[in-house]
Design an enzyme around this catalytic site. Sequence first.
Site, PDB file in Angstrom:
ATOM      1  N   PHE A   8       2.346  11.854   1.008  1.00  0.00           N
ATOM      2  CA  PHE A   8       3.021  11.716  -0.281  1.00  0.00           C
ATOM      3  C   PHE A   8       3.216  10.236  -0.570  1.00  0.00           C
ATOM      4  CE2 PHE A   8       6.574  11.295  -3.207  1.00  0.00           C
ATOM      5  CZ  PHE A   8       6.157  12.139  -4.233  1.00  0.00           C
ATOM      6  N   ASP A  56       3.005   3.042   4.260  1.00  0.00           N
ATOM      7  CA  ASP A  56       3.989   3.486   3.274  1.00  0.00           C
ATOM      8  C   ASP A  56       5.284   3.815   4.012  1.00  0.00           C
ATOM      9  OD1 ASP A  56       5.638   4.869   1.549  1.00  0.00           O
ATOM     10  OD2 ASP A  56       4.034   6.067   0.642  1.00  0.00           O
ATOM     11  N   LYS A 107      13.229   3.562  -1.226  1.00  0.00           N
ATOM     12  CA  LYS A 107      14.399   4.447  -1.073  1.00  0.00           C
ATOM     13  C   LYS A 107      15.680   3.793  -0.545  1.00  0.00           C
ATOM     14  CE  LYS A 107      12.206   8.888  -1.287  1.00  0.00           C
ATOM     15  NZ  LYS A 107      10.780   9.095  -1.055  1.00  0.00           N
TER      16      LYS A 107
HETATM   17  C1  LIG Z   1       9.671   9.120  -2.005  1.00  0.00           C
HETATM   18  C2  LIG Z   1       8.385   8.544  -1.544  1.00  0.00           C
HETATM   19  C3  LIG Z   1       7.536   7.857  -2.425  1.00  0.00           C
HETATM   20  C4  LIG Z   1       7.826   7.749  -3.907  1.00  0.00           C
HETATM   21  O1  LIG Z   1       8.967   7.007  -4.175  1.00  0.00           O
HETATM   22  P1  LIG Z   1       9.598   7.027  -5.662  1.00  0.00           P
HETATM   23  O2  LIG Z   1      10.716   6.043  -5.560  1.00  0.00           O
HETATM   24  O3  LIG Z   1      10.043   8.424  -5.934  1.00  0.00           O
HETATM   25  O4  LIG Z   1       8.541   6.592  -6.587  1.00  0.00           O
HETATM   26  C5  LIG Z   1       6.391   7.298  -1.909  1.00  0.00           C
HETATM   27  N1  LIG Z   1       6.079   7.400  -0.613  1.00  0.00           N
HETATM   28  C6  LIG Z   1       6.867   8.048   0.268  1.00  0.00           C
HETATM   29  C7  LIG Z   1       6.482   8.116   1.706  1.00  0.00           C
HETATM   30  C8  LIG Z   1       8.046   8.663  -0.166  1.00  0.00           C
HETATM   31  O5  LIG Z   1       8.809   9.349   0.691  1.00  0.00           O
END
Ligand SMILES: *Cc1c(COP(=O)(O)O)cnc(C)c1O
Length: 400
Positions: A129, A216, A245
């Site tokens: 994701f 990521d 986050k």
């Molecule tokens: C939540 C998340 C995203 C997206 O972040 P947003 O702030 O919602 O755009 C991308 N990568 C990972 C691994 C995430 O957990």
Amino acid sequence: MASQPLMNTYARLSVAFERGEGAWLYDEKGNKFLDALSGLAVCGLGHAHPAVTRAISDQAAKLIHTSNLYTIPLQQQLADRLTQIADMDTAFFCNSGAEANEAAIKLARLYGHSRGVENPAIVVMGQSFHGRTLATLSATGNRKAQAGFEPLVSGFVRAPFNDVEAVKTIAGNNPNVVAVLVEPIQGEAGVRVPDDDYLERLRLLCDQNGWLLMLDEVQTGNGRTGSYFAYQQSGILPDVVTTAKGLGNGVPIGACLARGKAAHLLKPGHHGSTFGGNPLACAAALAVIDTLEKDNLMGRAAELGARMLDDFRTELDGADYIRDIRGKGMMLAIEMNQPCTELGVLAKVKGILLNVTGDGKVIRLLPPLTLSDTEASLIVGVVSKLIKIFAADESDGASA
Ligand SMILES: *Cc1c(COP(=O)(O)O)cnc(C)c1O
């Protein structure tokens, strides 16, 4: 006015919170809930943390925003702190995880073109994701996130997660690949923890092929897994790392950090963000980093998370309805053998906030790093009991 003016983008639970304090949220009627999800790994210091409240109120009273047409000293300070912590060279600030990954994807493409690759491609993983913008949803390994939004952005090649051999095969077949983008632990997929040497082996493969290793850490970063970034437990350095986050404890901010050959690819005019790295968001992030370090919350997350895992295993291991109990630091999951989406609602009724993710069989816990021993025991006790009752009811239902 439409009867429901909000676009119907979320399946929300019917509760609205009015205030929070530490690991607790209070609804409009004064009921309290233990927040074992921290606003989806955002409020790592808990709600209304005094250091963050002070930093943002002081900054709001002085200056919230100027735009990136001007020097922003707090942004430079934050870049110093983050690059030092991460062993990286440069930082770009934006407002979300998806935007941080957009920056990484653009970096990889610039890098490819700088090496004469006309159609640069990035290896991404199954069940990953990376966000909801067009490029990041194209990188995401979940058809449900993509369906209806075609044409997708091209330039992504997919390999199964935790399978270095598959990436090796891609290396042999695809001369356009210039980078790998991967989560150190897959969050939305259900807290999938790869083999201990996964990142190390990907690093080696990237070095052999001249690819960028891009991590990521939007969810795993900012202390959540027991170190500031999860990769710091694997003995390697990435070329690019993204986070968001937990960085602002609820004030929107994202970052893309880069090192070595990736550090100076972006030039004026290549990329930007109106809000990105404004004084308010940077003040919040600096307060978060100060607090994580001063209160040793990374060490605390490692130790308390390990204890919670042990306690869950003591309660649940061996039960035929449990497939796996796993996690790192304050990123924990209990995977069941059956769908258990209702557990999110049942837990809320018992005063605990958690969510069920992955294929609907994984109970995910992302408590604040400031959780107390008592709060941790309460989560383990209530959630274990709920799982047992849920499994017993389900098997009654099946045999009835
Ligand atoms: C939540 C998340 C995203 C997206 O972040 P947003 O702030 O919602 O755009 C991308 N990568 C990972 C691994 C995430 O957990």
